[in-house]
Scaffold this motif. Structure first.
Motif, PDB file in Angstrom:
ATOM      1  N   TYR A  55       0.859  -1.184   0.000  1.00 40.43           N
ATOM      2  CA  TYR A  55       0.000   0.000   0.000  1.00 40.43           C
ATOM      3  C   TYR A  55       0.890   1.228   0.000  1.00 40.43           C
ATOM      4  N   LYS A  56       0.306   2.350  -0.435  1.00 35.58           N
ATOM      5  CA  LYS A  56       1.044   3.605  -0.473  1.00 35.58           C
ATOM      6  C   LYS A  56       0.154   4.701   0.104  1.00 35.58           C
ATOM      7  N   VAL A  57       0.708   5.442   1.035  1.00 38.36           N
ATOM      8  CA  VAL A  57       0.020   6.568   1.653  1.00 38.36           C
ATOM      9  C   VAL A  57       0.870   7.805   1.444  1.00 38.36           C
ATOM     10  N   ASP A  58       0.272   8.871   0.918  1.00 42.73           N
ATOM     11  CA  ASP A  58       0.982  10.141   0.784  1.00 42.73           C
ATOM     12  C   ASP A  58       0.987  10.825   2.147  1.00 42.73           C
ATOM     13  N   VAL A  59       2.168  10.969   2.723  1.00 46.76           N
ATOM     14  CA  VAL A  59       2.315  11.589   4.039  1.00 46.76           C
ATOM     15  C   VAL A  59       2.819  13.017   3.830  1.00 46.76           C
ATOM     16  N   PRO A  60       2.086  14.007   4.345  1.00 51.41           N
ATOM     17  CA  PRO A  60       2.504  15.405   4.170  1.00 51.41           C
ATOM     18  C   PRO A  60       3.863  15.682   4.813  1.00 51.41           C
ATOM     19  N   ASP A  61       4.563  16.676   4.276  1.00 48.94           N
ATOM     20  CA  ASP A  61       5.822  17.126   4.880  1.00 48.94           C
ATOM     21  C   ASP A  61       5.544  17.552   6.316  1.00 48.94           C
ATOM     22  N   GLY A  62       6.513  17.322   7.185  1.00 51.46           N
ATOM     23  CA  GLY A  62       6.367  17.723   8.580  1.00 51.46           C
ATOM     24  C   GLY A  62       5.939  16.578   9.479  1.00 51.46           C
ATOM     25  N   PHE A  63       5.693  15.406   8.919  1.00 49.68           N
ATOM     26  CA  PHE A  63       5.322  14.235   9.714  1.00 49.68           C
ATOM     27  C   PHE A  63       6.508  13.289   9.784  1.00 49.68           C
ATOM     28  N   GLU A  64       6.759  12.769  10.960  1.00 52.11           N
ATOM     29  CA  GLU A  64       7.876  11.852  11.181  1.00 52.11           C
ATOM     30  C   GLU A  64       7.328  10.463  11.495  1.00 52.11           C
ATOM     31  N   SER A  65       7.965   9.465  10.891  1.00 51.13           N
ATOM     32  CA  SER A  65       7.593   8.083  11.172  1.00 51.13           C
ATOM     33  C   SER A  65       7.976   7.745  12.607  1.00 51.13           C
ATOM     34  N   VAL A  71      -0.005  -0.691  15.863  1.00 48.12           N
ATOM     35  CA  VAL A  71      -0.254  -0.245  14.498  1.00 48.12           C
ATOM     36  C   VAL A  71       0.910  -0.661  13.616  1.00 48.12           C
ATOM     37  N   VAL A  72       0.635  -0.799  12.330  1.00 51.99           N
ATOM     38  CA  VAL A  72       1.663  -1.206  11.380  1.00 51.99           C
ATOM     39  C   VAL A  72       2.607  -0.047  11.092  1.00 51.99           C
ATOM     40  N   GLU A  73       2.034   1.121  10.833  1.00 51.18           N
ATOM     41  CA  GLU A  73       2.832   2.323  10.583  1.00 51.18           C
ATOM     42  C   GLU A  73       2.130   3.521  11.208  1.00 51.18           C
ATOM     43  N   CYS A  74       2.945   4.503  11.591  1.00 57.76           N
ATOM     44  CA  CYS A  74       2.384   5.704  12.201  1.00 57.76           C
ATOM     45  C   CYS A  74       3.311   6.881  11.922  1.00 57.76           C
ATOM     46  N   TRP A  75       2.712   8.016  11.607  1.00 58.47           N
ATOM     47  CA  TRP A  75       3.471   9.252  11.376  1.00 58.47           C
ATOM     48  C   TRP A  75       2.860  10.344  12.245  1.00 58.47           C
ATOM     49  N   TRP A 175      -4.220  20.621   8.699  1.00 59.74           N
ATOM     50  CA  TRP A 175      -3.881  19.432   7.930  1.00 59.74           C
ATOM     51  C   TRP A 175      -5.063  18.839   7.187  1.00 59.74           C
ATOM     52  N   LEU A 176      -6.243  19.338   7.397  1.00 60.07           N
ATOM     53  CA  LEU A 176      -7.441  18.697   6.864  1.00 60.07           C
ATOM     54  C   LEU A 176      -7.412  18.561   5.340  1.00 60.07           C
ATOM     55  N   GLU A 177      -7.040  19.607   4.645  1.00 60.62           N
ATOM     56  CA  GLU A 177      -6.993  19.547   3.179  1.00 60.62           C
ATOM     57  C   GLU A 177      -5.964  18.512   2.703  1.00 60.62           C
ATOM     58  N   ALA A 178      -4.783  18.497   3.329  1.00 52.77           N
ATOM     59  CA  ALA A 178      -3.750  17.522   2.965  1.00 52.77           C
ATOM     60  C   ALA A 178      -4.197  16.100   3.298  1.00 52.77           C
ATOM     61  N   PHE A 179      -4.894  15.933   4.422  1.00 53.95           N
ATOM     62  CA  PHE A 179      -5.388  14.610   4.796  1.00 53.95           C
ATOM     63  C   PHE A 179      -6.456  14.122   3.822  1.00 53.95           C
ATOM     64  N   GLU A 180      -7.341  15.018   3.412  1.00 53.65           N
ATOM     65  CA  GLU A 180      -8.386  14.643   2.440  1.00 53.65           C
ATOM     66  C   GLU A 180      -7.734  14.187   1.133  1.00 53.65           C
ATOM     67  N   ALA A 181      -6.719  14.917   0.685  1.00 53.61           N
ATOM     68  CA  ALA A 181      -6.024  14.553  -0.554  1.00 53.61           C
ATOM     69  C   ALA A 181      -5.305  13.220  -0.399  1.00 53.61           C
ATOM     70  N   SER A 182      -4.655  13.003   0.732  1.00 53.01           N
ATOM     71  CA  SER A 182      -3.958  11.748   0.980  1.00 53.01           C
ATOM     72  C   SER A 182      -4.931  10.579   1.023  1.00 53.01           C
ATOM     73  N   ALA A 183      -6.045  10.752   1.717  1.00 51.77           N
ATOM     74  CA  ALA A 183      -7.044   9.680   1.821  1.00 51.77           C
ATOM     75  C   ALA A 183      -7.601   9.310   0.451  1.00 51.77           C
ATOM     76  N   ALA A 184      -7.786  10.307  -0.406  1.00 48.01           N
ATOM     77  CA  ALA A 184      -8.314  10.052  -1.749  1.00 48.01           C
ATOM     78  C   ALA A 184      -7.285   9.388  -2.659  1.00 48.01           C
ATOM     79  N   ALA A 185      -6.002   9.447  -2.290  1.00 48.06           N
ATOM     80  CA  ALA A 185      -4.937   8.935  -3.149  1.00 48.06           C
ATOM     81  C   ALA A 185      -4.327   7.627  -2.643  1.00 48.06           C
ATOM     82  N   ILE A 186      -4.924   6.985  -1.651  1.00 45.25           N
ATOM     83  CA  ILE A 186      -4.393   5.717  -1.142  1.00 45.25           C
ATOM     84  C   ILE A 186      -4.300   4.721  -2.293  1.00 45.25           C
ATOM     85  N   GLU A 187      -3.155   4.066  -2.393  1.00 45.48           N
ATOM     86  CA  GLU A 187      -2.946   3.074  -3.451  1.00 45.48           C
ATOM     87  C   GLU A 187      -2.691   1.716  -2.822  1.00 45.48           C
TER      88      GLU A 187
END
Length: 191
Positions: A55-65, A71-75, A175-187
């Motif tokens: 799977y691929k999740v677009d994580v906005p700049d400013g988030f650290e793993s 959980v499997v992954e968290c930022w 972050w809401l706009e970036a989160f909406e875009a990321s959620a819509a782009a999950i691969e």
């Protein structure tokens, strides 16, 4: 306090993934008409694969793993906003398709009460059942207020060989706009 509430909310989301017994497919009715001509064997369409290999999740700049138990992954971002991915046992599509905003809201309130916390105030933003990469999915977004802290969450849950849950939590609207875009782009890569 703010980070504690956000962490508690993230951990409670782990308990809210769909689960249930695998259903069995109904059998085709038998043809008891002895006077009919022999029929050609009809082949079933090939079953669509639901085995996710990546799977691929677009994580906005400013988030650290960060590592987070359960959980499997968290930022995380310094303001407490976070994105996490959880993978659990899959469920049958009938059970999965029965999930709706009312059930999710009741489960959230119940989970908070069971943890000894006060009941949160939850206001739905939207609930959709749009597929993700051709697989059954739902997207649930809501505003939640708990202990004087307001947050917005977006949950994208995909039913495949396993249940893939992507949860976005923001403590503000930054972050809401970036989160909406990321959620819509999950691969999802399906094998």
């Amino acid at each position: 306090m703010k980070k504690t509430i956000v962490f508690l909310l993230a951990m409670l989301m782990l308990t809210l993934t769909a689960c249930g017994d695998k259903g069995s497919a109904p059998s085709a009715p038998a043809n008891n008409d002895n006077n009919s001509a022999p029929s050609a064997e009809v082949s079933e369409p090939a079953a669509k694969s639901n085995h996710v290999t990546a799977y691929k999740v677009d994580v906005p700049d400013g988030f650290e793993s960060m590592e987070q138990e359960g959980v499997v992954e968290c930022w995380y971002n310094a303001d407490g906003s976070n994105i996490n991915v959880n993978i659990t046992e899959g469920t049958d599509n009938e059970t999965f398709s029965a999930i709706n905003a009312d059930l999710m809201r009741m489960a959230l309130v119940s989970a908070f009460k069971d943890s000894g916390s006060e009941a949160p105030t939850i206001t739905d933003r939207y609930f959709t059942t749009n597929e993700v990469c051709g697989l059954p999915a739902y997207q649930y977004s809501y505003d939640i207020e708990l202990g004087g802290q307001a947050m917005t969450q977006i949950i994208v849950c995909v039913n495949a060989d396993q249940t893939y849950t992507f949860t976005y939590t923001t403590t503000g609207s930054d972050w809401l706009e970036a989160f909406e875009a990321s959620a819509a782009a999950i691969e999802l890569t399906i094998e």
